[in-house]
Design an enzyme around this catalytic site. Structure first.
Site, short mmCIF file in Angstrom:
data_model
loop_
_atom_site.label_atom_id
_atom_site.label_comp_id
_atom_site.label_asym_id
_atom_site.label_seq_id
_atom_site.Cartn_x
_atom_site.Cartn_y
_atom_site.Cartn_z
N ASP A 12 0.89 -1.17 0.00
CA ASP A 12 0.00 0.00 0.00
C ASP A 12 0.93 1.21 0.00
O ASP A 12 1.65 1.45 0.95
CB ASP A 12 -0.87 -0.05 1.26
N TYR B 190 0.76 -0.37 14.95
CA TYR B 190 -0.19 -0.48 13.86
C TYR B 190 0.21 0.39 12.67
O TYR B 190 0.38 1.59 12.80
CB TYR B 190 -1.60 -0.09 14.30
N LYS C 19 -3.12 -3.02 7.61
CA LYS C 19 -3.26 -4.47 7.58
C LYS C 19 -2.41 -5.06 6.46
O LYS C 19 -2.02 -4.37 5.54
CB LYS C 19 -4.73 -4.84 7.42
C1 F6R Z 1 -6.39 0.64 6.43
C2 F6R Z 1 -7.61 0.40 7.16
C3 F6R Z 1 -8.46 1.56 7.51
C4 F6R Z 1 -7.81 2.53 8.47
C5 F6R Z 1 -8.78 3.63 8.94
C6 F6R Z 1 -8.12 4.68 9.81
O1 F6R Z 1 -5.81 -0.53 5.94
O2 F6R Z 1 -7.91 -0.69 7.45
O3 F6R Z 1 -9.66 1.06 8.07
O4 F6R Z 1 -7.28 1.86 9.57
O5 F6R Z 1 -9.34 4.29 7.81
O6 F6R Z 1 -7.04 5.20 9.14
P1 F6R Z 1 -6.13 6.39 9.68
O7 F6R Z 1 -5.69 6.03 11.05
O8 F6R Z 1 -5.03 6.45 8.67
O9 F6R Z 1 -6.99 7.63 9.66
MG MG Z 2 -4.03 2.16 3.15
MG MG Z 3 -5.07 -2.19 1.85
#
Ligand code: F6R
Ligand code: MG
Ligand code: MG
Length: 368
Positions: free
Chosen positions: A15, A232, A235
């Site tokens: 990603d 974190y 994923k």
């Molecule tokens: C990314 C994912 C998303 C993010 C979520 C919060 O793989 O699973 O669900 O975890 O959109 O993202 P941030 O912390 O970047 O705002």
């Molecule tokens: Mg992403």
């Molecule tokens: Mg992804």
């Protein structure tokens, strides 16, 4: 006698920036990756390639003759991810360079953030393969379908009908916490196998081979971003390659394993369970609560190393009921809000931002 030509297929993904948020992918990055791989093909570094994306992930599918874990191929992939990151930064796409956890390439992309699935084989008379790509989930998501494909005659009729398969398959299983592997032979050790791989957060099937001749049949990426980064960072969104037909599970037996939208980890903030929904390429844009998790399947015939395809394998109304069920299950799980089992158990959240929230409460706990 002339040496048999071995072909390696490498699927390397990362990603490197989402559009919009973590939901989908910007075409400018696909163009950058295609141009660079085209150059590499022109210089005969690779035989052929195809660039794909699933949700916010960029997948580089490459064929070459350099074998698995080759430095040149891994460096090529790393440089492409770095170039795409630059484009993502210019466009201020979301989370530019998110999965590139190290500053400089050090010989392999393994342990640096990207996920890798590679296999080397002598091409058969006809070589149908399927590349699976998932978003908003982790490598453990492949355990259940891999067991169904290579261990369960209720899914794969060939296991009891085809004499090439009746001896069964061997599963290599990685303990991602200890970094140790074990090989278990199916059907005779299937209970041991299930005892391990049912624990999808810890034991992951990394590859499967046919017992009678040790022919490699499936490889899955097993990298866990959280274990690499210690916090974190998104994923893993894993990839997998499966060879099909002529003494291996048929294309339809391989796909049948995805007709049940099983629950996987990785939805919203990598912190929720949700059903894995098989979709056509154009529907791999998870938006509801950043999900539910998606899987796409790209079918290819490999012909003298060339990738003939892809064919969009889940673009078939026979998967409509699976998608419908996935939506029902998604709705059912969502109604739990912040409660388990929709939310992951605490141990699985130790690498998310939750510990920082709990830290704020630590002085307010009193001994009882
Ligand atoms: C990314 C994912 C998303 C993010 C979520 C919060 O793989 O699973 O669900 O975890 O959109 O993202 P941030 O912390 O970047 O705002
Ligand atoms: Mg992403
Ligand atoms: Mg992804």
């Amino acid at each position: 006698m002339a040496k048999e030509r071995k072909i390696t297929i490498s699927v390397i993904k990362a990603d490197v920036g989402g559009f919009v948020g973590h939901s989908s992918f910007h075409p400018a990055l696909l163009d950058t990756a295609k141009e660079k791989l085209n150059n590499a093909k022109g210089k005969e570094v690779i035989v052929d390639f195809h660039v794909m994306r699933c949700g916010d992930d960029l997948e580089l599918i490459m064929t070459h003759e350099k074998g698995c874990d080759d430095k040149t191929i891994h460096e090529l992939a790393w440089n492409i991810f770095a170039a795409c990151t630059e484009v993502a930064k210019e466009l201020k796409l979301y989370g530019a360079g998110q999965d590139l956890l190290k500053d400089a390439f050090t010989g392999t992309v393994k342990g640096m953030g990207p996920c890798v699935a590679e296999m080397e084989f002598v091409e058969r008379k006809s070589e149908p393969i399927i590349v699976f790509m998932a978003d908003k989930t982790s490598s453990g998501a492949w355990n259940l379908p891999l067991y169904k494909i290579f261990g369960d005659p209720f899914n794969t009729a060939g296991l009891i009908i085809d004499p090439s398969m009746i001896e069964g398959f061997c599963f290599n299983v990685l303990d991602v916490k200890k970094g140790e592997s074990i090989t278990l032979s199916c059907p005779e050790e299937s209970y041991y196998l299930l005892a391990l791989i049912g624990a999808t957060d810890r034991y992951m099937v990394s590859s499967v081979y046919r017992k009678k001749d040790k022919e490699i049949t499936a490889v899955a990426s097993t990298q866990r971003l959280s274990l690499i980064a210690g916090k974190y960072v998104g994923k893993d969104d894993p990839v997998m390659i499966v060879r099909c037909q002529s003494g291996l599970p048929a294309v339809g037996e391989v796909l049948e394993a995805f007709s049940f939208p099983h629950l996987v980890q990785g939805w919203m903030r990598g912190s929720h369970h949700g059903p894995l929904m098989p979709v056509p390429f154009y529907e791999a844009n998870p938006t509801r609560f950043d999900g539910p998790p998606r899987v796409i399947a790209a079918g290819f015939q490999i012909t003298n190393g060339r990738l003939i395809g892809p064919h969009d394998m889940f673009d078939d109304p026979s998967f409509d009921e699976t998608r419908k069920k996935a939506n029902h299950v998604a709705e059912y799980m969502r109604r739990h809000g912040p409660f388990q089992p929709h939310r992951l158990p605490l141990e699985e959240m130790e690498y998310t931002t939750l510990p920082q929230v709990l830290e704020k409460l630590k002085d307010r706990f009193e001994k009882q």
